[in-house]
Design a protein around this motif. Structure first.
Motif, mmCIF file in Angstrom:
data_model
loop_
_atom_site.group_PDB
_atom_site.id
_atom_site.type_symbol
_atom_site.label_atom_id
_atom_site.label_comp_id
_atom_site.label_asym_id
_atom_site.label_seq_id
_atom_site.Cartn_x
_atom_site.Cartn_y
_atom_site.Cartn_z
ATOM 1 N N GLU A 75 -16.557 6.672 -5.316
ATOM 2 C CA GLU A 75 -16.531 5.833 -6.513
ATOM 3 C C GLU A 75 -15.087 5.525 -6.908
ATOM 4 O OE1 GLU A 75 -18.157 7.658 -10.080
ATOM 5 O OE2 GLU A 75 -16.862 6.318 -11.220
ATOM 6 N N ILE A 89 -13.690 2.893 -4.714
ATOM 7 C CA ILE A 89 -14.154 1.554 -5.115
ATOM 8 C C ILE A 89 -13.353 1.063 -6.310
ATOM 9 C CG2 ILE A 89 -16.101 0.225 -5.990
ATOM 10 C CD1 ILE A 89 -17.950 2.277 -4.544
ATOM 11 N N ARG A 90 -13.208 1.968 -7.290
ATOM 12 C CA ARG A 90 -12.457 1.577 -8.488
ATOM 13 C C ARG A 90 -11.034 1.149 -8.123
ATOM 14 N NH1 ARG A 90 -14.432 3.170 -13.672
ATOM 15 N NH2 ARG A 90 -16.418 4.284 -13.521
ATOM 16 N N LYS A 91 -10.438 1.881 -7.182
ATOM 17 C CA LYS A 91 -9.075 1.526 -6.788
ATOM 18 C C LYS A 91 -9.052 0.181 -6.075
ATOM 19 C CE LYS A 91 -5.846 4.316 -5.599
ATOM 20 N NZ LYS A 91 -5.098 5.283 -4.779
ATOM 21 N N ALA A 92 -10.044 -0.052 -5.217
ATOM 22 C CA ALA A 92 -10.073 -1.315 -4.473
ATOM 23 C C ALA A 92 -10.201 -2.501 -5.417
ATOM 24 C CB ALA A 92 -11.226 -1.302 -3.484
ATOM 25 N N ILE A 93 -10.869 -2.315 -6.543
ATOM 26 C CA ILE A 93 -11.014 -3.448 -7.457
ATOM 27 C C ILE A 93 -9.998 -3.399 -8.590
ATOM 28 C CG2 ILE A 93 -13.431 -3.847 -6.901
ATOM 29 C CD1 ILE A 93 -14.198 -2.371 -9.370
ATOM 30 N N GLY A 94 -8.965 -2.585 -8.436
ATOM 31 C CA GLY A 94 -7.830 -2.738 -9.346
ATOM 32 C C GLY A 94 -7.499 -1.570 -10.249
ATOM 33 N N ALA A 95 -8.138 -0.384 -10.059
ATOM 34 C CA ALA A 95 -7.775 0.750 -10.907
ATOM 35 C C ALA A 95 -6.494 1.380 -10.374
ATOM 36 C CB ALA A 95 -8.890 1.780 -10.901
ATOM 37 N N THR A 96 -5.542 1.629 -11.267
ATOM 38 C CA THR A 96 -4.301 2.285 -10.841
ATOM 39 C C THR A 96 -4.566 3.793 -10.753
ATOM 40 O OG1 THR A 96 -3.595 2.522 -13.112
ATOM 41 C CG2 THR A 96 -2.855 0.555 -11.959
ATOM 42 N N LYS A 138 -5.800 6.782 -0.206
ATOM 43 C CA LYS A 138 -5.898 5.329 0.021
ATOM 44 C C LYS A 138 -7.358 4.922 -0.068
ATOM 45 C CE LYS A 138 -1.767 4.258 2.408
ATOM 46 N NZ LYS A 138 -1.119 4.915 3.529
ATOM 47 N N PRO A 139 -7.606 3.791 -0.686
ATOM 48 C CA PRO A 139 -9.000 3.367 -0.840
ATOM 49 C C PRO A 139 -9.733 3.272 0.484
ATOM 50 C CG PRO A 139 -7.522 1.871 -1.982
ATOM 51 C CD PRO A 139 -6.669 2.890 -1.335
ATOM 52 N N ILE A 140 -9.027 2.863 1.560
ATOM 53 C CA ILE A 140 -9.769 2.730 2.831
ATOM 54 C C ILE A 140 -10.316 4.068 3.288
ATOM 55 C CG2 ILE A 140 -8.951 0.635 3.945
ATOM 56 C CD1 ILE A 140 -6.913 2.444 5.425
ATOM 57 N N LEU A 200 -13.246 4.893 1.101
ATOM 58 C CA LEU A 200 -14.381 3.987 1.314
ATOM 59 C C LEU A 200 -14.952 4.078 2.712
ATOM 60 C CD1 LEU A 200 -13.093 0.788 -0.492
ATOM 61 C CD2 LEU A 200 -14.818 2.388 -1.259
#
Lengths: 411, 225
Positions: A313, A316-323, A403-405, A408
């Motif tokens: 989760e 995902i939040r990071k991928a859509i812009g959470a710092t 890292k988000p990757i 995810l």
């Protein structure tokens, strides 16, 4: 942004939709606090009981009992019975006038006491008036013995609360006559004693009156020396030593004889009990710290688990812009909120539990009035919240920096 | 819109180094719909991750909307992602305890948009992907195609410059695949730049430019329309 209404809404939302997770972490904190407070309260209750055992009798007293010698000395054979007389009392009083407030007489008998149809076996203590102070006797009605009664050898009796209950059936005993040792005694007072039931099944009578009916004996069984309350423990030990030497000399007992006369200092007992109490305190503190650490470990575990569970989760939040900071803040805010609420709930529940328990465990488990100072309770709660936050921060920071990757990555 | 020059990327695994991207040169203009094709291990997903700022590159240069993207820290990367990019993943990556509309509103939350406005915008996009009636449903209550459409709406909600789709139809059957691709084409027609990574020729054929990668280099770069 940090504490905006929006971020709270986001957190409430998360809490509401992850009830099990919230419950688990909240429950850990609540149970941690609860156990800590209850245990700590019990520890304090144990100390209370302990203190109660020793507040009964006056503490600045030295008891002197005569017994038999075990060593031959100055022409006397061993196994000689030592006895005190009224004359001894007067002389000791004169000799230790400066250090001693009073020397109280206590001769103990067991007598059948009768009032009308009812009778029972009781301990009768033939005493001098100072005994009231030495024993912390609390007068309920009438009066205690005084010097005049001693001088005039009055056949008066001050009876225990339970004696009055046994014999008088609720009738006022003051002024009534009871019968014992072949004589009638006039009841002049009723007392109670915090030492317990045994202490309230007793009668106090003037020791002179008792001596008179015992064929004018002048024997004294036990003397209780009340010394100046301002004396230090060491000074009282010195007085005890001096008393022992004086009496041994007077009664011709070998200085090396452990018997002959037995002297016990309640100050010494108090010192011992104080030591015991401080050991108890250490044990209680240790238990408290132990439960607190167990609680902290519990919260840390649950926090690590919670963050681990949310890794994807958070990705995902990071991928859509959470710092990363907003992620850490979110987790911290959430965990502090949950720990505070549940910590407080645990605190209140534990306090109520202690209140309900009250004195119910006094009889069997010697826990009376268990309590915890609210400052201690609050401190423990804050510690748990703080450590919960720290325990949440470390995995949160780690998660926020993945890292988000990686977060995810499927499967 | 996207300008990549001589881009190299290696993964170091213990003593071995795996050279995944070997000097990629690529220019994508605004409004293009580009398919990146290649077999697994060709480096297509790595390229997309670098374009998406989900991964760093070693040498070369990458400009997105004339902004140099190089060695970003996580905070800056997060801000750029939020500002420039929308992601669509093969496995949807919706937050499972949030409803469709809440998922779509989430990037807007990180943009600092007020709650009421978020709702309005999110509902608009949900309407656009044809799922207005499903606003209050959790991802577990949606079909695969619906989930992917919610994911697309979420990617669009933050008004990104570029939409990046990594195997958007990979988990879908052919009928829903077509539906999703039609949606992507329609969005492209409205002017959005879109990159689609895929290994399905049919999907690639629906785009207007196909770039084929093999062993870390661009083999072909064909305009179809």
């Amino acid at each position: 942004m940090i504490f905006s209404k929006d971020s709270w809404k986001e957190i409430f939302d998360t809490i509401k939709k992850n009830k099990l997770r919230t419950f688990l972490s909240g429950f850990t904190v609540a149970i941690g606090i609860f156990i800590f407070i209850v245990l700590f309260g019990f520890g304090n209750g144990l100390q209370n009981s302990f203190a109660e055992f020793f507040v009964d009798d006056k503490v600045n007293t030295i008891r002197i009992y005569p017994s038999s010698t075990t060593l031959p000395y100055r022409g006397y054979e061993s196994n000689r019975r030592i006895e005190f007389t009224n004359q001894d009392l007067i002389e000791i009083k004169e000799n230790f006038n400066n250090e001693v407030e009073d020397i109280v007489v206590r001769n103990t008998f067991y007598n059948q006491i009768k009032y009308k149809e009812k009778s029972n076996q009781y301990q009768v203590r033939a005493v001098s008036p100072g005994h009231r102070e030495a024993e912390n006797t609390i007068l309920m009605s009438g009066r205690y013995l005084h010097e005049g009664d001693i001088e005039q050898r009055k056949k008066y009796a001050v009876i225990g609360r339970l004696v009055a209950q046994d014999l008088f059936d609720g009738k006022d005993p003051i002024g009534e006559y009871i019968f014992g040792s072949d004589h009638s005694w006039r009841v002049i007072g009723v007392f109670q004693d915090e030492g317990g039931d045994r202490e309230e099944r007793m009668l106090y009578v003037p020791y002179t009156a008792m001596q008179e009916i015992q064929k004018n004996s002048d024997k004294i069984n036990q003397m209780i020396v009340i010394y100046n309350a301002e004396m230090t423990y060491d000074e009282s030990l010195l007085l005890e030593k001096k008393l022992e030497m004086y009496i041994k000399n007077k009664k011709v007992i070998s200085p090396d004889d452990n018997r002959g006369v037995y002297i016990s200092n309640t100050g010494e007992q108090l010192e011992n009990s104080n030591n015991f109490a401080s050991v108890l305190q250490i044990v209680v503190t240790f238990i408290g710290i132990g439960t607190l650490i167990a609680g902290i470990i519990g919260i840390s575990n649950i926090m690590v688990f919670v963050v681990k569970e949310r890794t994807k989760e958070l990705g995902i939040r990071k991928a859509i812009g959470a710092t990363p900071n907003s992620i850490i803040l979110m987790i911290l805010q959430e965990s502090i909120f949950i720990t505070t609420i549940s910590g407080y709930a645990g605190l209140i529940t534990a306090m109520i539990t202690l209140k309900i328990i009250g004195n119910n465990l006094q009889e069997k488990y010697f826990i009376s009035n268990p309590y915890i100072a609210s400052s201690d309770a609050l401190f423990a709660t804050l510690i748990l919240i703080l450590f919960g936050a720290i325990a949440g921060y470390i995995p949160a920071r780690k998660a926020a920096n993945i890292k988000p990757i990686i977060a995810l990555r499927d499967k | 819109m996207i300008e990549i020059k001589d881009l190299n990327k290696s993964y170091v695994m213990g003593k071995n180094s795996l050279h995944v991207l070997k000097g990629i040169n690529l220019k994508i203009k605004e409004g293009e719909l580009v398919a990146i094709m290649g077999s697994s291990g060709s480096g297509k997903s790595t390229l997309l991750n670098i374009i998406g700022m989900l991964d760093n590159y070693d040498t070369g240069s990458y400009h997105l909307d004339n902004v140099t993207i190089k060695d970003l820290d996580e905070t800056k990367a997060a801000k750029y992602r939020n500002k420039f990019l929308g992601f669509v993943f093969q496995s949807f990556n919706l937050i499972n305890y949030k409803t469709a509309i809440e998922n779509i509103a989430l990037p807007l939350y990180y943009q600092g948009i007020a709650s009421k406005e978020r709702q309005t915008i999110a509902l608009d996009y949900l309407d656009k992907v044809g799922l207005k009636d499903w606003a209050g449903h959790l991802p577990s209550e949606l079909s695969g195609g619906q989930k992917q459409r919610v994911a697309i709406a979420r990617a669009l909600a933050s008004k990104p410059k570029v939409l990046l789709a990594d195997e958007p139809t990979g988990a879908l059957d052919s009928v829903t695949s077509d539906e999703v691709m039609e949606l992507i084409i329609q969005i492209n027609k409205e002017g959005k730049t879109i990159l689609v990574v895929t290994h399905e020729q049919e999907v690639a054929n629906m785009c207007n430019r196909i770039i084929t990668l093999k062993d870390g280099v661009i083999m072909t770069d064909v305009k179809t329309k």
